[in-house]
Design a protein around this motif. Structure first.
Motif, PDB file in Angstrom:
ATOM      1  N   SER A 191       0.797  -1.217   0.000  1.00  0.00           N
ATOM      2  CA  SER A 191       0.000   0.000   0.000  1.00  0.00           C
ATOM      3  C   SER A 191       0.831   1.270   0.000  1.00  0.00           C
ATOM      4  N   SER A 192       1.946   1.255   0.690  1.00  0.00           N
ATOM      5  CA  SER A 192       2.742   2.473   0.750  1.00  0.00           C
ATOM      6  C   SER A 192       4.185   2.134   1.055  1.00  0.00           C
ATOM      7  N   SER A 193       5.078   2.694   0.292  1.00  0.00           N
ATOM      8  CA  SER A 193       6.494   2.413   0.518  1.00  0.00           C
ATOM      9  C   SER A 193       7.072   3.277   1.618  1.00  0.00           C
ATOM     10  N   ASN A 194       6.399   4.346   2.005  1.00  0.00           N
ATOM     11  CA  ASN A 194       6.964   5.226   3.019  1.00  0.00           C
ATOM     12  C   ASN A 194       6.500   4.895   4.435  1.00  0.00           C
ATOM     13  N   ILE A 195       5.664   3.877   4.574  1.00  0.00           N
ATOM     14  CA  ILE A 195       5.235   3.464   5.902  1.00  0.00           C
ATOM     15  C   ILE A 195       6.054   2.255   6.317  1.00  0.00           C
ATOM     16  N   ASP A 196       6.445   2.215   7.571  1.00  0.00           N
ATOM     17  CA  ASP A 196       7.217   1.113   8.109  1.00  0.00           C
ATOM     18  C   ASP A 196       6.466  -0.199   7.867  1.00  0.00           C
ATOM     19  N   LYS A 197       7.100  -1.132   7.153  1.00  0.00           N
ATOM     20  CA  LYS A 197       6.445  -2.392   6.800  1.00  0.00           C
ATOM     21  C   LYS A 197       6.052  -3.194   8.034  1.00  0.00           C
ATOM     22  N   LYS A 198       6.871  -3.187   9.060  1.00  0.00           N
ATOM     23  CA  LYS A 198       6.546  -3.920  10.278  1.00  0.00           C
ATOM     24  C   LYS A 198       5.267  -3.372  10.907  1.00  0.00           C
ATOM     25  N   GLU A 199       5.098  -2.053  10.857  1.00  0.00           N
ATOM     26  CA  GLU A 199       3.902  -1.437  11.418  1.00  0.00           C
ATOM     27  C   GLU A 199       2.650  -1.829  10.638  1.00  0.00           C
ATOM     28  N   MET A 200       2.796  -2.097   9.323  1.00  0.00           N
ATOM     29  CA  MET A 200       1.655  -2.354   8.468  1.00  0.00           C
ATOM     30  C   MET A 200       1.293  -3.837   8.364  1.00  0.00           C
ATOM     31  N   GLU A 201       2.010  -4.734   9.015  1.00  0.00           N
ATOM     32  CA  GLU A 201       1.656  -6.145   8.970  1.00  0.00           C
ATOM     33  C   GLU A 201       0.324  -6.346   9.670  1.00  0.00           C
ATOM     34  N   LEU A 202      -0.443  -7.312   9.179  1.00  0.00           N
ATOM     35  CA  LEU A 202      -1.791  -7.523   9.680  1.00  0.00           C
ATOM     36  C   LEU A 202      -1.810  -7.756  11.189  1.00  0.00           C
ATOM     37  N   ASP A 203      -0.905  -8.577  11.713  1.00  0.00           N
ATOM     38  CA  ASP A 203      -0.885  -8.853  13.148  1.00  0.00           C
ATOM     39  C   ASP A 203      -0.661  -7.570  13.947  1.00  0.00           C
ATOM     40  N   ASN A 204       0.245  -6.717  13.481  1.00  0.00           N
ATOM     41  CA  ASN A 204       0.526  -5.466  14.187  1.00  0.00           C
ATOM     42  C   ASN A 204      -0.653  -4.501  14.108  1.00  0.00           C
ATOM     43  N   LEU A 205      -1.336  -4.478  12.948  1.00  0.00           N
ATOM     44  CA  LEU A 205      -2.505  -3.612  12.820  1.00  0.00           C
ATOM     45  C   LEU A 205      -3.616  -4.053  13.766  1.00  0.00           C
ATOM     46  N   VAL A 206      -3.823  -5.364  13.836  1.00  0.00           N
ATOM     47  CA  VAL A 206      -4.863  -5.876  14.731  1.00  0.00           C
ATOM     48  C   VAL A 206      -4.476  -5.600  16.181  1.00  0.00           C
ATOM     49  N   ARG A 207      -3.222  -5.871  16.533  1.00  0.00           N
ATOM     50  CA  ARG A 207      -2.765  -5.645  17.905  1.00  0.00           C
ATOM     51  C   ARG A 207      -2.894  -4.172  18.291  1.00  0.00           C
ATOM     52  N   SER A 208      -2.474  -3.283  17.390  1.00  0.00           N
ATOM     53  CA  SER A 208      -2.542  -1.856  17.716  1.00  0.00           C
ATOM     54  C   SER A 208      -3.985  -1.360  17.780  1.00  0.00           C
ATOM     55  N   SER A 209      -4.899  -2.019  17.064  1.00  0.00           N
ATOM     56  CA  SER A 209      -6.296  -1.605  17.152  1.00  0.00           C
ATOM     57  C   SER A 209      -6.885  -1.965  18.511  1.00  0.00           C
ATOM     58  N   PHE A 210      -6.373  -3.045  19.127  1.00  0.00           N
ATOM     59  CA  PHE A 210      -6.828  -3.412  20.469  1.00  0.00           C
ATOM     60  C   PHE A 210      -6.117  -2.597  21.547  1.00  0.00           C
ATOM     61  N   ASP A 211      -4.804  -2.453  21.396  1.00  0.00           N
ATOM     62  CA  ASP A 211      -4.002  -1.798  22.423  1.00  0.00           C
ATOM     63  C   ASP A 211      -4.047  -0.282  22.339  1.00  0.00           C
ATOM     64  N   LYS A 261      -3.565   6.946  11.129  1.00  0.00           N
ATOM     65  CA  LYS A 261      -4.847   7.238  10.490  1.00  0.00           C
ATOM     66  C   LYS A 261      -4.935   6.583   9.115  1.00  0.00           C
ATOM     67  N   LYS A 262      -3.825   6.601   8.389  1.00  0.00           N
ATOM     68  CA  LYS A 262      -3.795   5.972   7.065  1.00  0.00           C
ATOM     69  C   LYS A 262      -3.988   4.469   7.196  1.00  0.00           C
ATOM     70  N   GLN A 263      -3.335   3.863   8.168  1.00  0.00           N
ATOM     71  CA  GLN A 263      -3.490   2.429   8.413  1.00  0.00           C
ATOM     72  C   GLN A 263      -4.936   2.095   8.769  1.00  0.00           C
ATOM     73  N   GLU A 264      -5.526   2.897   9.623  1.00  0.00           N
ATOM     74  CA  GLU A 264      -6.910   2.673  10.029  1.00  0.00           C
ATOM     75  C   GLU A 264      -7.858   2.792   8.836  1.00  0.00           C
ATOM     76  N   ARG A 265      -7.614   3.774   7.975  1.00  0.00           N
ATOM     77  CA  ARG A 265      -8.459   3.957   6.794  1.00  0.00           C
ATOM     78  C   ARG A 265      -8.350   2.759   5.859  1.00  0.00           C
ATOM     79  N   ILE A 266      -7.140   2.258   5.659  1.00  0.00           N
ATOM     80  CA  ILE A 266      -6.936   1.091   4.793  1.00  0.00           C
ATOM     81  C   ILE A 266      -7.640  -0.125   5.378  1.00  0.00           C
ATOM     82  N   MET A 267      -7.453  -0.368   6.663  1.00  0.00           N
ATOM     83  CA  MET A 267      -8.083  -1.524   7.298  1.00  0.00           C
ATOM     84  C   MET A 267      -9.603  -1.399   7.273  1.00  0.00           C
ATOM     85  N   LYS A 268     -10.130  -0.211   7.507  1.00  0.00           N
ATOM     86  CA  LYS A 268     -11.584  -0.001   7.466  1.00  0.00           C
ATOM     87  C   LYS A 268     -12.113  -0.314   6.071  1.00  0.00           C
TER      88      LYS A 268
END
Length: 189
Positions: free
Chosen positions: A59-79, A93-100
């Motif tokens: 989705s984006s080359s300028n976002i940290d790939k580790k931050e954008m992994e599905l497990d991290n997105l799910v974990r950060s949405s809970f935490d 916000k960009k990650q949240e928009r993509i996941m939404k």
């Protein structure tokens, strides 16, 4: 969810039939169906996970790939994210928009387009989609019978006016092409 519910009902019906037959049948259908449905669900889940991971990672080359992994997105949405850094908040916000958008992808949106829709930087309001229906489609030879829209895509269902297809000199393919060429010109003007 609807299909899963129907599959569960079918499995319950097969189990009831198996129980009514008793143990006389050696090759019961229920366990075979349950095994097959479980396999299909697991392969579906794996396919969805691969698609989501691929979409998120591309989705984006300028976002940290580790931050954008599905497990991290799910974990950060809970935490939650306790970081006060403005750039991190924008990324979040960009990650949240993509996941939404991924979660809310409608069934009418072709899977080949879904990644582009999820990562689209442009959003269109419902008022604009309505304007297309009322201003562009209303006076065309395309009769819109229903429509659906999200913030990044829309579908207009309908048919070509039979009056426009009455010309015996043109094939149906040419008529449809002419109608959509006319719609494209209307959109550009």
């Amino acid at each position: 969810d609807r299909i899963s519910g129907l599959l569960d009902r079918i499995l319950q019906a097969v189990q009831i039939i198996d129980e009514e037959r008793g143990q006389t049948m050696n090759n019961e259908l229920g366990p075979k169906l349950r095994m097959r449905i479980t396999d299909l669900r697991q392969s579906r889940d794996a396919l969805i996970r691969r698609k989501v991971d691929n979409l998120v990672n591309n989705s984006s080359s300028n976002i940290d790939k580790k931050e954008m992994e599905l497990d991290n997105l799910v974990r950060s949405s809970f935490d939650g994210d306790n970081n006060d850094d403005e750039s991190k908040n924008e990324e979040r916000k960009k990650q949240e928009r993509i996941m939404k958008r991924l979660i809310e992808t409608p069934t009418w949106l072709p899977p080949s387009i879904a990644p582009f829709a999820a990562t689209s930087p442009v959003e269109v309001s419902v008022a604009h989609w309505k304007m297309i229906k009322s201003d562009i489609l209303a006076d065309s030879k395309f009769i819109c019978t229903s429509w659906d829209a999200t913030e990044v895509a829309a579908i207009y269902r309908g048919r070509i006016s039979t009056r426009s297809m009455s010309n015996g000199n043109e094939s149906d393919k040419d008529t449809v092409s002419a109608v959509f060429d006319d719609l494209l010109n209307r959109l550009q003007n």
